[in-house]
Write a protein that holds these residues in place. Structure first.
Motif, short mmCIF file in Angstrom:
data_model
loop_
_atom_site.label_atom_id
_atom_site.label_comp_id
_atom_site.label_asym_id
_atom_site.label_seq_id
_atom_site.Cartn_x
_atom_site.Cartn_y
_atom_site.Cartn_z
N ASP A 32 47.45 15.89 -35.07
CA ASP A 32 48.01 16.43 -33.83
C ASP A 32 48.04 17.96 -33.86
N ALA A 33 48.52 18.53 -32.75
CA ALA A 33 48.50 19.98 -32.58
C ALA A 33 49.35 20.70 -33.64
N ASP A 34 50.32 19.98 -34.25
CA ASP A 34 51.14 20.57 -35.30
C ASP A 34 50.58 20.30 -36.70
N GLY A 35 49.43 19.65 -36.76
CA GLY A 35 48.80 19.39 -38.06
C GLY A 35 49.24 18.09 -38.71
N ASN A 36 50.08 17.28 -38.03
CA ASN A 36 50.47 15.98 -38.60
C ASN A 36 49.28 15.03 -38.57
N GLU A 37 49.20 14.19 -39.61
CA GLU A 37 48.07 13.26 -39.72
C GLU A 37 48.55 11.83 -39.46
N TYR A 38 47.73 11.06 -38.76
CA TYR A 38 48.08 9.66 -38.46
C TYR A 38 46.88 8.76 -38.75
N ILE A 39 47.16 7.53 -39.16
CA ILE A 39 46.11 6.50 -39.18
C ILE A 39 46.07 5.92 -37.77
#
Ligand SMILES: *Cc1c(COP(=O)(O)O)cnc(C)c1O
Length: 420
Positions: free
Chosen positions: A48-55
Motif C-alpha cells: 500500500d501507499a504506506d509501504g505495508n505488505e499484504y498477501i
C-alpha cells in the motif's frame, strides 16, 4: 500497521470521486474502516501507499490468475507498446484471441470482444432477445451480471453488501422484463416457464456463483437449466465472467459438462487489462452486426494493448495445464483451516468462508451469515497482512503465484483471527 498516507488519500478521494472509489465495494463500507490505497503488486503480494505488505486474495477481483506482473504478460504488453495502443481497425492479434477462446471453450463457435464483463452480459441478453424475438430474461437472486439496468434486480456483489435491493435510476419497465428466481431451484424455473409461456428469451446464470460469495450448483441443477431452456426454445447463457479460465481452462461448462448457447467472459481473459467477450452458437452469433441485424459496437473493443495481455494469459494457461491441479491442491490446504461453525464453499481456486453454520446453497442461506463477525475477521486478517475481499458476499481467489509460504502464513493468521 500505519496507514496514514492511505487515510489522507481517501479523504482527498472522497472530495473528488463518489465515495472515494471507482467501484463501490472498494470503499470497505460493509467491514468498516478505510481502504488501503495500493501502490504496487508483485506475484501474490501487494503493497500500500504506506509501504505495508499484504498477501493478496482479491487478485483484482478475479483477473489475476497468474498473480501481479507475470513475466509472460509484461513481455506481451511491452511488445504491444512498440506498435501502438489502439487503431479502431481489425488486427491479427484479435483473430488469434478469438481462436484461443473458441478452442478453449467449444460451445463458443463465434465470439465478439468487448471491454468489460458488464458489456458482455448486456450484449448477450440483447442477442438472446433479438434471436428469439422474446423480451423476458430469467436471472437468479444473488447472481451479479454487471451493472446492466435490467440485471440489477436482486443482484449480488456490491449490492448484496450495501443492502441495496434495487438501485435508483432504473425504470420500472426495465425491471419488468426480468424474472428473478432463487438459485439452485430447478422447480422455480419450470414454474416460471409455465407462467410466462412463450415469452422468455433466456436464462442467465453464474454456473458457479461468485457474487453472493462462492456457491456451487447442486448436482443436476445446471443439467435441469439446460433441459428446460431447450424444451421451451429459450437460450441458456452462462455468465462465466468470473469462472471462465478460473474453475477450469474451459470454465464451469467444462467442469460440469454443460453446453450453453451463449457464454460471457471477462476478468481472466484480459490478463489484468479490460477485456470482455460474448460468444456461442454460430447461428446465434451470426445475427450480430454487421453480419446480422443485432447492433453492438465499441471504439476500444479488441484494442491491441488489452488483447496482447489477454492472449498472453490464454496462451500461458494452455501451455501450463498443471496450474489448475496445483491451484486445486493449494486451495485444499488453505481451506483446511476452517473452524467449527463456519461454512466453507470452494470450487477450484475460488472460495468463501461464510460465518454461518448451515449449508449455503442460495442467496437466502448466504444472507444468514453473521456479517458483523465477518467484518471483525476481515479486519483481524488485514492487520496480519492478509488482504481479503472486504465483504462476506464475495469470493476469494488463489493465484498460481501464491507460494507454500504464503499459505502457511495465511493459515496461521486465520487461526489467530478466528480465535480472536
Ligand atoms: C465481475 C462480473 C461481471 C461484471 O464484469 P465487469 O468487468 O465488472 O463489468 C459480470 N458477471 C460476473 C459473473 C462477474 O463476476
Amino acid at each position: 500497521m500505519n496507514r496514514s498516507k492511505s487515510e489522507q488519500l481517501f479523504r482527498r478521494a472522497q472530495e473528488l470521486i463518489p465515495g472515494g472509489v471507482n467501484s463501490p465495494v472498494r470503499a470497505f463500507r460493509s467491514v468498516g474502516g478505510n481502504p488501503p490505497f495500493i501502490a504496487r503488486g508483485e506475484g501474490s503480494h501487494i503493497f500500500d501507499a504506506d509501504g505495508n505488505e499484504y498477501i493478496d486474495y482479491v487478485g483484482s477481483w478475479g483477473p489475476l490468475l497468474l498473480g501481479h506482473r507475470h513475466p509472460a504478460i509484461l513481455a506481451a504488453l511491452e511488445q504491444a507498446l512498440t506498435v501502438g495502443t489502439s487503431f479502431g481497425a481489425p488486427t491479427e492479434q484479435e483473430v488469434e484471441m478469438a481462436a484461443a477462446i473458441c478452442e478453449a471453450v467449444p460451445s463458443i463457435e463465434m465470439v465478439r470482444l468487448v471491454n468489460s464483463g458488464t458489456e458482455a452480459t448486456m450484449a448477450a441478453i440483447r442477442v438472446a432477445r433479438g434471436f428469439t424475438g422474446r423480451d423476458l430474461i430469467i436471472k437468479f437472486e444473488g447472481c451479479y451480471h454487471g451493472h446492466v439496468d435490467s440485471l440489477l434486480v436482486k443482484a449480488g456483489s456490491g449490492l448484496a453488501t450495501l443492502g441495496i435491493a434495487d438501485t435508483q435510476g432504473v425504470p420500472q419497465a426495465f425491471c419488468d422484463t426480468t424474472v428473478a428466481l432463487p438459485y439452485n431451484d430447478a422447480e422455480a424455473v419450470e414454474t416460471a416457464f409455465r407462467q410466462h409461456s412463450g415469452r422468455i428469451a433466456a436464462v442467465i446464470v453464474e454456473p458457479v456463483v461468485g457474487n453472493m460469495g462462492c456457491v456451487q450448483p447442486l448436482p443436476g441443477y445446471l443439467e435441469a437449466l439446460r433441459e428446460i431452456t431447450a424444451r421451451h426454445g429459450a437460450l441458456l447463457i452462462f455468465d462465466e465472467v468470473m469462472t471462465g479460465f478460473r474453475v477450469a481452462f474451459g470454465g464451469a461448462q467444462q467442469r460440469y459438462g454443460i453446453r450453453p448457447d451463449l457464454t460471457t467472459l471477462g476478468k481472466v481473459i484480459g490478463g489484468g487489462l479490460p477485456v470482455g467477450a460474448y460468444g456461442g452458437r454460430r447461428d446465434i452469433m451470426s445475427k450480430v452486426a454487421p453480419a446480422g441485424p443485432i447492433y453492438q459496437a465499441g471504439t476500444l473493443s479488441g484494442n491491441p494493448l488489452a488483447v496482447a495481455a489477454g492472449l498472453a494469459m490464454l496462451r500461458y494457461l494452455k501451455a501450463h495445464p498443471e496450474i489448475y491441479t496445483q491451484l486445486e491442491a493449494r486451495a485444499t490446504v488453505l481451506c483446511a483451516a476452517v473452524p467449527e461453525g463456519i461454512t466453507l464453499n470452494r470450487v477450484g481456486s475460488m472460495f468463501t468462508f461464510f460465518f454461518t453454520g448451515g449449508p449455503v446453497t442460495d442467496y437466502e442461506s448466504a444472507k444468514r451469515s453473521d456479517t458483523a463477525r465477518f467484518g471483525r475477521f476481515f479486519q483481524a486478517m488485514l492487520e496480519r497482512g492478509i488482504y481479503l475481499a472486504p465483504s462476506q458476499f464475495e469470493a476469494a481467489f488463489l493465484s498460481a503465484a501464491h507460494t507454500e509460504e504464503d499459505l502457511r502464513r495465511t493459515v496461521e493468521a486465520a487461526r489467530e483471527a478466528f480465535s480472536a
